[in-house]
Scaffold this active site. Structure first.
Site, PDB file in Angstrom:
ATOM      1  N   TYR A 112       2.196  69.473  54.564  1.00 24.56           N
ATOM      2  CA  TYR A 112       0.809  69.355  55.006  1.00 24.56           C
ATOM      3  C   TYR A 112       0.552  68.012  55.688  1.00 24.56           C
ATOM      4  CZ  TYR A 112      -1.404  73.399  52.743  1.00 24.56           C
ATOM      5  OH  TYR A 112      -1.813  74.655  52.398  1.00 24.56           O
ATOM      6  N   LYS A 153      12.539  75.433  46.449  1.00 18.55           N
ATOM      7  CA  LYS A 153      13.527  76.147  47.258  1.00 18.55           C
ATOM      8  C   LYS A 153      14.752  75.227  47.335  1.00 18.55           C
ATOM      9  CE  LYS A 153      14.761  79.604  49.894  1.00 18.55           C
ATOM     10  NZ  LYS A 153      15.073  80.925  49.345  1.00 18.55           N
ATOM     11  N   ASP A 178      10.940  82.262  46.388  1.00 17.15           N
ATOM     12  CA  ASP A 178      10.974  83.699  46.738  1.00 17.15           C
ATOM     13  C   ASP A 178      11.032  84.550  45.471  1.00 17.15           C
ATOM     14  OD1 ASP A 178      13.472  82.546  46.382  1.00 17.15           O
ATOM     15  OD2 ASP A 178      14.464  83.663  47.985  1.00 17.15           O
ATOM     16  N   ASP A 238      -0.047  76.330  47.464  1.00 19.30           N
ATOM     17  CA  ASP A 238      -1.118  77.008  48.195  1.00 19.30           C
ATOM     18  C   ASP A 238      -0.876  78.519  48.165  1.00 19.30           C
ATOM     19  OD1 ASP A 238      -3.329  77.298  49.983  1.00 19.30           O
ATOM     20  OD2 ASP A 238      -1.903  77.602  51.606  1.00 19.30           O
ATOM     21  N   ASP A 264      -2.809  81.616  45.548  1.00 19.60           N
ATOM     22  CA  ASP A 264      -3.544  82.774  46.089  1.00 19.60           C
ATOM     23  C   ASP A 264      -2.933  84.056  45.547  1.00 19.60           C
ATOM     24  OD1 ASP A 264      -5.145  81.160  47.699  1.00 19.60           O
ATOM     25  OD2 ASP A 264      -5.017  82.525  49.413  1.00 19.60           O
TER      26      ASP A 264
HETATM   27  C1  IPM Z   1      -6.706  75.756  49.690  1.00 17.28           C
HETATM   28  C2  IPM Z   1      -6.938  76.096  51.142  1.00 17.28           C
HETATM   29  C3  IPM Z   1      -6.661  74.865  51.992  1.00 17.28           C
HETATM   30  C4  IPM Z   1      -5.201  74.491  51.802  1.00 17.28           C
HETATM   31  C5  IPM Z   1      -7.014  75.032  53.477  1.00 17.28           C
HETATM   32  C6  IPM Z   1      -8.447  75.436  53.679  1.00 17.28           C
HETATM   33  C7  IPM Z   1      -6.696  73.774  54.261  1.00 17.28           C
HETATM   34  O1  IPM Z   1      -6.167  77.181  51.517  1.00 17.28           O
HETATM   35  O2  IPM Z   1      -7.380  74.839  49.189  1.00 17.28           O
HETATM   36  O3  IPM Z   1      -5.887  76.408  49.061  1.00 17.28           O
HETATM   37  O4  IPM Z   1      -4.330  75.040  52.483  1.00 17.28           O
HETATM   38  O5  IPM Z   1      -4.929  73.640  50.968  1.00 17.28           O
HETATM   39 MG    MG Z   2      -5.165  78.109  49.926  1.00 13.92          MG
END
Ligand code: IPM
Ligand code: MG
Length: 371
Positions: free
Chosen positions: A142, A189, A221, A245, A249
């Site tokens: 990042y 990884k 993975d 990240d 999710d």
């Molecule tokens: C998160 C989001 C952010 C990230 C984006 C909006 C930059 O997806 O907080 O998980 O990738 O960290």
């Molecule tokens: Mg995110």
């Protein structure tokens, strides 16, 4: 207690979900005799529209002098659809994380028992899931050097990690593991990436200080598969910025909706609290977004003030509203209430010392949103 909270609603559904969290914090302040001073500031696409900058310096200054930051969401379709845009809303959040030194992002994933059947995964696979992701937040790909070749036909994003960057978040994760089920899974990884090998080496050294914590190493993975197959095998997950990240999710699917998951970003001084979901621009202004992730982020914020009873009051109210089926359409498309109604209900449940007297039936009335 008096506390200053910087409030950054951001874009899309951000302002709507923040409004509900603030409503809940107001009720807490009243009931427990606190004074919360809210200072609003701009971030993201709305900040670009108004100032040309996704993170104006007033916003950073405000956050630095506040006791905590409550953050909504950022992102806007006009930037998502324009990969050439030089200024992007996301830069606002990334710079904010960096300026506040928020190196650890903590994302708990817990099941709501009354929502088990809402999960797309089978009940016997997910029962007893209670994991927490420690995601490194200010390093890795990042924040590495990025760019294009002169002719624009080659692009690069560097990923680098120092031992210290790994250590400071890892120690937090080990500490959490000692308070929990004493298992830590490092997701990396390491069969391919040098940075992952440094993560493993560093974790092996730190682990000698935590002999009670069982350590497991998983390639990302394989981890992506296992999180869906057997999420209840995990306790504390430690991982880098990008993998964290993605994995968090993915883990949100287990609970039935990403709209339920809060997060805390901790670092040098002021901490930031935000839902893990994005700005969901398609839902903006429709009063259909799920405010629970943000309300639970506000509960984590209160815990950072050591207001444990207050935070627990929020969690109890959230559970009760979910148990009563008073949920937004992401959770139940066929019977739902609005975002603001969920905020009202949770506030009412906190205010009321005798929840039995609340007529939940009435709460559905007149509240079905137009989608
Ligand atoms: C998160 C989001 C952010 C990230 C984006 C909006 C930059 O997806 O907080 O998980 O990738 O960290
Ligand atoms: Mg995110």
């Amino acid at each position: 207690m008096k506390k200053r909270i910087a409030v950054l609603p951001g874009d899309g559904i951000g302002p709507e979900v923040i409004k509900q969290a603030k409503k809940v914090l107001d009720v807490i302040a009243q009931k427990y005799n606190h004074i919360f001073q809210y200072d609003f500031a701009l971030v993201g696409a709305i900040a670009i529209d108004k100032t040309g900058n996704p993170l104006p310096s007033e916003t950073i200054e405000l956050c630095k002098k506040s006791d905590a930051v409550l953050f909504g969401a950022i992102g806007d379709l006009k930037y998502d659809n324009d990969p050439k845009a030089k200024v992007r809303p996301e830069q606002g959040l990334l710079r904010l994380r960096k300026s506040l030194g928020l190196y650890a992002n903590i994302r708990p994933v817990q099941l709501f028992p009354s929502l088990i059947e809402r999960s797309p995964l089978k009940e016997n696979h997910i029962i007893d899931t209670d994991l927490i992701v420690y995601r490194e937040l200010t390093g890795g790909i990042y924040f590495g050097e990025k760019g294009r070749s002169e002719d624009g036909r080659l692009a690069f994003d560097n990923c680098s990690y120092s031992v210290n960057e790994i250590k400071r978040v890892a120690v937090m994760a080990f500490e959490a593991a000692t308070r929990r089920k004493k298992k830590l899974t490092l997701i990396d990884k390491a069969n391919v990436l040098e940075t992952s090998r440094l993560w493993r080496e560093t974790i092996q050294v730190i682990s000698t200080d935590y002999p009670d914590v069982e350590i497991e190493y998983l390639y990302v993975d394989n981890a992506a598969m296992q999180i869906i197959q057997r999420p209840n095998q995990f306790d504390v997950i430690l991982t880098d910025n990008l993998f964290g990240d993605i994995i968090s999710d993915e883990a949100s699917v287990i609970t039935g909706s990403i709209g339920l998951l809060p997060s805390a970003s901790i670092g040098k001084k002021t901490s930031l609290f935000e839902p893990i979901h994005g700005s969901y621009p398609q839902a903006a202004g429709k009063d259909i977004a799920n405010p629970i992730a943000t309300i639970l982020s506000a509960a984590m914020l209160l815990e950072s003030f050591k207001m444990y009873q207050e935070a627990s009051a929020i969690r109890v109210a959230v559970n009760r509203s979910i148990e009563q089926g008073l949920v937004t359409p992401d959770i139940n498309p066929s019977s739902h209430v609005t975002c603001s109604r969920v905020g009202d209900i949770i506030s009412l449940l906190i205010e009321s010392n005798t929840p039995k007297e609340i007529n939940f039936e009435n709460m559905f009335e007149g509240s079905l949103p137009v989608i």
